[in-house]
Design an enzyme around this catalytic site. Structure first.
Site, PDB file in Angstrom:
ATOM      1  N   CYS A  11       0.852  -1.184   0.000  1.00  0.00           N
ATOM      2  CA  CYS A  11       0.000   0.000   0.000  1.00  0.00           C
ATOM      3  C   CYS A  11       0.892   1.240   0.000  1.00  0.00           C
ATOM      4  O   CYS A  11       2.113   1.132  -0.141  1.00  0.00           O
ATOM      5  CB  CYS A  11      -1.004   0.002   1.148  1.00  0.00           C
ATOM      6  SG  CYS A  11      -0.329   0.199   2.784  1.00  0.00           S
ATOM      7  N   CYS A  83      -4.375  -0.708  -2.111  1.00  0.00           N
ATOM      8  CA  CYS A  83      -4.915   0.639  -2.279  1.00  0.00           C
ATOM      9  C   CYS A  83      -4.638   1.108  -3.702  1.00  0.00           C
ATOM     10  O   CYS A  83      -3.715   0.635  -4.360  1.00  0.00           O
ATOM     11  CB  CYS A  83      -4.337   1.616  -1.254  1.00  0.00           C
ATOM     12  SG  CYS A  83      -2.653   2.148  -1.545  1.00  0.00           S
ATOM     13  N   CYS A  90       2.776   0.952  -8.586  1.00  0.00           N
ATOM     14  CA  CYS A  90       3.462  -0.294  -8.266  1.00  0.00           C
ATOM     15  C   CYS A  90       4.679  -0.485  -9.175  1.00  0.00           C
ATOM     16  O   CYS A  90       4.560  -0.408 -10.405  1.00  0.00           O
ATOM     17  CB  CYS A  90       2.506  -1.480  -8.427  1.00  0.00           C
ATOM     18  SG  CYS A  90       3.211  -3.045  -7.895  1.00  0.00           S
TER      19      CYS A  90
END
Length: 144
Positions: A11, A83, A90
């Site tokens: 996250c 999230c 990412c």
């Protein structure tokens, strides 16, 4: 017996949702998975997350907020972004980890909209229980 999967919950700040997911996965699925959590940034462990997890019998107080860069030496099989921001930012993983997005509401943001300490904790409890329900489906729900 098959080798355990290396699964990382990711996250933004590794303070709440990913920490709860790591705690649940260690508590419920440690026989099947090596479990980690990290953030794109590190914000420290959220005390309300620690509290509501303890209420459910899972102690995450010893976990630490870690940055994704700390996991470059681990061959990850699955990365679960919990999230939207982490999913959008990412990083690519050199080991070819499968990235799966399973978004959960942000308890601290939810708590801004309610009054009273107990009502604020209820925001964390709701997300805690949603994360537990997801973790109970692992690893099948992310490997199929």
């Amino acid at each position: 017996m098959a080798e355990k999967l290396n699964i990382l919950f990711l996250c933004t700040g590794n303070s709440c949702r990913s920490q709860m997911a790591e705690g649940w996965a260690r508590h419920l699925k440690s026989d099947l998975m090596n479990v980690y959590s990290a953030g794109i940034e590190t914000h420290g462990l959220n005390p309300s997350a620690v509290k509501v997890m303890a209420e459910a019998g899972v102690d995450i107080s010893g976990q630490t907020s870690q940055n994704i860069s700390e996991f470059s030496d681990i061959s990850l099989d699955i990365v679960v972004t919990v999230c939207g921001h982490a999913h959008e930012t990412c990083p690519l993983f050199p080991t070819g980890a499968k990235v799966v997005h399973v978004g959960f509401d942000d308890p601290p943001k939810m708590a801004l909209d309610v009054d009273g300490a107990e009502e604020k904790l209820n925001c964390y409890r709701t997300v805690r229980d949603e994360i537990r329900a997801f973790v109970e489906t692992l690893p099948g729900s992310v490997t199929d």
